[in-house]
Write a protein that holds these residues in place. Structure first.
Motif, mmCIF file in Angstrom:
data_model
loop_
_atom_site.group_PDB
_atom_site.id
_atom_site.type_symbol
_atom_site.label_atom_id
_atom_site.label_comp_id
_atom_site.label_asym_id
_atom_site.label_seq_id
_atom_site.Cartn_x
_atom_site.Cartn_y
_atom_site.Cartn_z
ATOM 1 N N ARG A 1 38.144 55.827 62.498
ATOM 2 C CA ARG A 1 37.108 56.340 61.613
ATOM 3 C C ARG A 1 37.702 56.630 60.237
ATOM 4 O O ARG A 1 38.899 56.531 60.022
ATOM 5 C CB ARG A 1 36.457 57.579 62.233
ATOM 6 N N LEU A 2 36.828 57.008 59.325
ATOM 7 C CA LEU A 2 37.239 57.169 57.936
ATOM 8 C C LEU A 2 38.383 58.174 57.801
ATOM 9 O O LEU A 2 39.287 57.982 56.978
ATOM 10 C CB LEU A 2 36.038 57.603 57.096
ATOM 11 N N ARG A 3 38.356 59.227 58.614
ATOM 12 C CA ARG A 3 39.406 60.239 58.543
ATOM 13 C C ARG A 3 40.788 59.630 58.786
ATOM 14 O O ARG A 3 41.786 60.027 58.158
ATOM 15 C CB ARG A 3 39.126 61.341 59.569
ATOM 16 N N ALA A 4 40.896 58.675 59.703
ATOM 17 C CA ALA A 4 42.175 58.023 59.983
ATOM 18 C C ALA A 4 42.445 56.875 59.018
ATOM 19 O O ALA A 4 43.609 56.582 58.705
ATOM 20 C CB ALA A 4 42.207 57.510 61.421
ATOM 21 N N PHE A 5 41.385 56.229 58.539
ATOM 22 C CA PHE A 5 41.540 55.046 57.695
ATOM 23 C C PHE A 5 42.269 55.376 56.393
ATOM 24 O O PHE A 5 43.212 54.688 55.997
ATOM 25 C CB PHE A 5 40.162 54.445 57.401
ATOM 26 N N THR A 6 41.849 56.432 55.717
ATOM 27 C CA THR A 6 42.415 56.746 54.401
ATOM 28 C C THR A 6 43.922 56.979 54.464
ATOM 29 O O THR A 6 44.675 56.328 53.718
ATOM 30 C CB THR A 6 41.689 57.955 53.793
ATOM 31 N N PRO A 7 44.424 57.888 55.321
ATOM 32 C CA PRO A 7 45.884 58.038 55.368
ATOM 33 C C PRO A 7 46.606 56.804 55.889
ATOM 34 O O PRO A 7 47.763 56.557 55.512
ATOM 35 C CB PRO A 7 46.099 59.240 56.300
ATOM 36 N N ALA A 8 45.945 56.008 56.745
ATOM 37 C CA ALA A 8 46.589 54.789 57.227
ATOM 38 C C ALA A 8 46.790 53.791 56.091
ATOM 39 O O ALA A 8 47.828 53.126 56.016
ATOM 40 C CB ALA A 8 45.762 54.165 58.351
ATOM 41 N N VAL A 9 45.823 53.669 55.198
ATOM 42 C CA VAL A 9 45.975 52.787 54.036
ATOM 43 C C VAL A 9 47.106 53.300 53.140
ATOM 44 O O VAL A 9 47.975 52.531 52.705
ATOM 45 C CB VAL A 9 44.661 52.683 53.239
ATOM 46 N N HIS A 10 47.099 54.603 52.864
ATOM 47 C CA HIS A 10 48.180 55.167 52.049
ATOM 48 C C HIS A 10 49.540 54.902 52.696
ATOM 49 O O HIS A 10 50.504 54.518 52.012
ATOM 50 C CB HIS A 10 47.969 56.672 51.882
ATOM 51 N N GLY A 11 49.638 55.102 54.006
ATOM 52 C CA GLY A 11 50.904 54.896 54.691
ATOM 53 C C GLY A 11 51.361 53.449 54.625
ATOM 54 O O GLY A 11 52.559 53.171 54.423
ATOM 55 N N PHE A 12 50.413 52.509 54.792
ATOM 56 C CA PHE A 12 50.747 51.090 54.715
ATOM 57 C C PHE A 12 51.289 50.756 53.332
ATOM 58 O O PHE A 12 52.333 50.097 53.180
ATOM 59 C CB PHE A 12 49.496 50.263 55.026
ATOM 60 N N LEU A 13 50.602 51.235 52.289
ATOM 61 C CA LEU A 13 51.031 50.952 50.920
ATOM 62 C C LEU A 13 52.348 51.657 50.605
ATOM 63 O O LEU A 13 53.215 51.095 49.908
ATOM 64 C CB LEU A 13 49.943 51.367 49.932
ATOM 65 N N ASP A 14 52.525 52.872 51.107
ATOM 66 C CA ASP A 14 53.801 53.568 50.910
ATOM 67 C C ASP A 14 54.958 52.754 51.484
ATOM 68 O O ASP A 14 56.028 52.634 50.863
ATOM 69 C CB ASP A 14 53.768 54.940 51.590
#
Length: 396
Positions: free
Chosen positions: A248-261
């Motif tokens: 869900r959106l709650r997990a999606f946002t930090p997952a995108v940040h983590g991938f880009l990090d």
């Protein structure tokens, strides 16, 4: 083997391959992989294991005066119970960068997949031979692009003149990650998937990590990209996360940040383009999961449908429009400190007008003509002189 040629057998080595991150030696020969062994060791998903072993963007590249080439391979062909037969995987021959011939290989293993039960059956089969003749009698670079959608073990390479690995072409290396659309689903051939077409138009060297059903923000995929030398990087995020109803959106946002990090750990200033999903009407405002349309399957057609409830977006379920809005926001936020980070709305590659002209045949994947359009659009938007992934001198 053709009786009129005096064949030279050249040992198959990783030096003859481009586009693979790893090569496994099997009982039959070489099996190209598009994820590193460390990433494969952390994966437990059969879909990803199958996708990364399908050599989309992987090609043999060598210099030779040969006028005839034979390549023995052991493909694994997929059969879907109740669906129309899949065509054999295609091998594209390029001479000095120009498409010259196309062939298929008979034989091979068979993987039978029953979509109603989720079961699979693997039957071993014999190797087949791909033959190309009538090549120009001069020194040239020959590329054989392997089937983008068919696991392919390389068994033997024969030519009627000596072979040596092709030199580094000196082009910028473009590392791309995405879903089955980037993998090449329903493209006509391996050199005509949209990333392959875009790379040719942009004059860049492609490493394609389009992984069918598997662009899921997996940390091991990010680490594989982090550790792969590249001059230009793009990540196409969204459709598989909706298909799989994975988060869900709650997990999606930090997952995108983590991938880009993670990407930035290995490529701190490399031009990096985040691409949101192309238009897919069934999932624009309807969450996943994506399901097979068994009524169409009964009629011999392979189609997909959205099985989620639009009302569930209020509880954080992902749709393509939700993902586009959040990706745009994330990139805008990060770009304040990362001037080499860019965003592209996937509907600029394939939008409503394109869908009206070239609808998605199975409601999910583009056809061959649409791959060409997306490739041309991406090259125009990303690789232009003022684009976010401007080609030029290679990193060397």
């Amino acid at each position: 083997m053709h009786p009129t040629h005096r064949w030279i057998t050249t040992p198959l080595t990783p030096a003859l391959l481009r586009g693979a991150l790893d090569v496994e030696r099997t009982a039959h020969g070489l099996l190209p992989h598009r994820l590193l062994a460390a990433a494969r060791a952390q994966n437990t998903d059969g879909q990803l294991a199958m996708a990364e072993a399908q050599p989309s963007g992987v090609r043999l590249a060598f210099r030779t005066r040969a006028t005839a080439v034979e390549l023995d391979t052991l493909p694994t062909k997929r059969v879907y119970v109740g669906a129309p037969p899949r065509p054999d995987g295609v091998y594209d021959l390029l001479v000095d960068g120009h498409p010259t011939d196309r062939a298929t290989a008979s034989g091979g293993n068979t993987l039978t997949i029953d979509m109603t039960t989720g079961t699979t059956e693997h039957r071993p089969g014999p190797p087949g031979t791909v033959r190309f003749g009538g090549l120009p009698d001069r020194a040239k670079t020959v590329e054989i692009w392997l089937p983008h959608n068919e696991t392919t073990e390389l068994v033997a390479l024969r030519t009627d003149a000596p072979v040596e690995p092709a030199p580094n072409p000196g082009r910028k290396v473009w590392l791309h990650h995405g879903s089955s659309i980037s993998h090449g689903s329903d493209a006509a051939s391996p050199s005509t998937t949209w990333p392959a077409l875009a790379a040719a138009l942009g004059g860049v060297e492609l490493i394609n990590l389009g992984l069918g059903g598997s662009a899921l923000l997996d940390p091991f995929t990010a680490r594989a990209m982090r550790d792969t030398p590249a001059d230009l990087i793009s990540v196409k995020i969204g459709i598989n996360l909706v298909n799989a109803d994975l988060m869900r959106l709650r997990a999606f946002t930090p997952a995108v940040h983590g991938f880009l990090d993670t990407l930035r750990e290995g490529h701190p200033t490399t031009p990096l383009l985040v691409v949101s999903p192309i238009l897919c009407p069934i999932h624009e405002d309807t969450p996943g999961p994506c399901a097979f349309d068994f009524s169409a399957l009964g009629a011999g057609q392979l189609r997909f449908r959205a099985a989620g409830d639009p009302a569930e977006t209020a509880a954080g379920k992902l749709t393509l429009n939700v993902i586009r809005a959040e990706l745009s926001r994330i990139v805008e936020q990060r770009a304040a400190d990362d001037p080499h980070l860019h965003y592209l709305d996937g509907r600029e590659l394939y939008g409503e007008a394109d869908y009206a002209e070239l609808p998605l045949p199975d409601d999910l994947h583009p056809d061959a003509a649409t791959h060409r359009r997306i490739g041309e659009r991406f090259a125009e938007l990303a690789f232009a002189a003022d684009g976010p992934l401007t080609p030029g001198t290679s990193r060397g």
